[in-house]
Design a protein around this motif. Sequence first.
Motif, PDB file in Angstrom:
ATOM      1  N   THR A  47     132.785  90.759  46.052  1.00 52.16           N
ATOM      2  CA  THR A  47     132.878  90.150  47.384  1.00 52.16           C
ATOM      3  C   THR A  47     133.548  91.129  48.328  1.00 52.16           C
ATOM      4  OG1 THR A  47     133.081  87.958  46.385  1.00 52.16           O
ATOM      5  CG2 THR A  47     133.738  88.177  48.687  1.00 52.16           C
TER       6      THR A  47
ATOM      7  N   HIS B 128     137.446  94.815  49.073  1.00 55.67           N
ATOM      8  CA  HIS B 128     136.518  94.129  48.172  1.00 55.67           C
ATOM      9  C   HIS B 128     137.288  93.495  47.022  1.00 55.67           C
ATOM     10  CE1 HIS B 128     136.917  97.967  45.934  1.00 55.67           C
ATOM     11  NE2 HIS B 128     136.701  97.197  44.875  1.00 55.67           N
TER      12      HIS B 128
ATOM     13  N   SER C 109     130.407  87.073  50.550  1.00 59.65           N
ATOM     14  CA  SER C 109     130.557  88.502  50.782  1.00 59.65           C
ATOM     15  C   SER C 109     130.196  88.827  52.220  1.00 59.65           C
ATOM     16  CB  SER C 109     129.669  89.291  49.817  1.00 59.65           C
ATOM     17  OG  SER C 109     129.841  90.682  50.005  1.00 59.65           O
TER      18      SER C 109
END
Length: 409
Positions: free
Chosen positions: A34, A77, A117
């Motif tokens: 993500t 991330h 995401s």
Amino acid sequence: MHKKLPYWLVALILVVVVAVVAVVYVGVTRFGRTTVTATFPTAVGVAAGTDVRILGVTVGSVDEVTPMGDTVEVKLHVDRGVDIPADAKAVQVTPSVIPDRTVQLLPAYSGGPTMESGAHIPIERTATPVEVDKLYESVTDLTEALGPEGANADGALDRFVSSSADNLAGNGAALGRSIDELSEAATTLADSSQDISETVVNLQSFVTMLRENDAQVRQFNTQMADFNATVASQRENLQGALSELSYALADVARLIRDNQDVIKSSADKLTTISQITADQRDDLEEILKVAPLALSNLINAYDPESGTLSMRANIPEKQNPAGVLCQMMTLGRLNPGDEMFKELDNLRRADLDACEAAAPGANEHIRENYPDLPMGILEGEMKQSIPVPGTEPGIRGWDMTPASEGGTP
């Protein structure tokens, strides 16, 4: 014999294998993770590679830090398989005195929608710790404000410190107890926060009600002020009345004490009367309904011309003499509410029912064998032999003054 491959071909094959492995590795590591962008006011100590953590556990890293004028945009991330709440917040955390920070995502996922995401965490949902230089700057400002060129320019701060020292001298134990009691009070308030909240809500409702009824509240206050003024002006009279009332109550108490047997007997009789009244509730209700009409009919029946009442008795029991005898056999009517008579009536219920069933036949037998019974018994309607004067044409009233107006009766 096998022919050997050229060195350039072997090198090319190795390069292709390394490239394929690198692409596969990058695809596997990046697939499913993500990517999130967060906006912070500052990003001191945050750079590419900074850890991203949830509950202190590293779950990703920062990819890029980009200044955006007054804010900083941090692209990070989270590894594959780690879910983040859709409304998560991002906070910069300093794990040690060394100015190296991590980005903490909170709260931990426990259910519900997850963050997709490419999502963005706005500055309203991010936070950064206070910098050390900011703390130093605040301390410097405070020192200058309290220094010789500030609040202590004329020695006010020195006098305040001296007075405080003199006032607190020898009161350390008392001050400590006060702090302990204040702490206990704060704990009690914290434990009762729900009750306090409900009290505040109810108080708000009460204040709103007062505001909506301001005119009535003002009128009530005015009336109470007048009442208080009246009571104040009659204070001596009120005091005398209360004194007399105390004597009167003492006399009443002595009267009740000296006549408690008589009062008890009267109360018992009153209980009996109340029971009879309750048992005859239907009859009393009928009397209350019929009595006004009967009184009105009595007034309308008065003939002022003759000074007489134009009325006749209407006794429905005369049309059912056998039924009257059956009713007289019911002992419960002699003393309503008496349980003994009720039990006797229940024991003789079959005979009473048989009497009431035979009453119509007995009435018919009396009507056939005794047709000239007096007082309209079983006639159904009494005929008046002498018309009331003034009620039929040709029949005049008496030529005399009515008794109600002073005439001779």
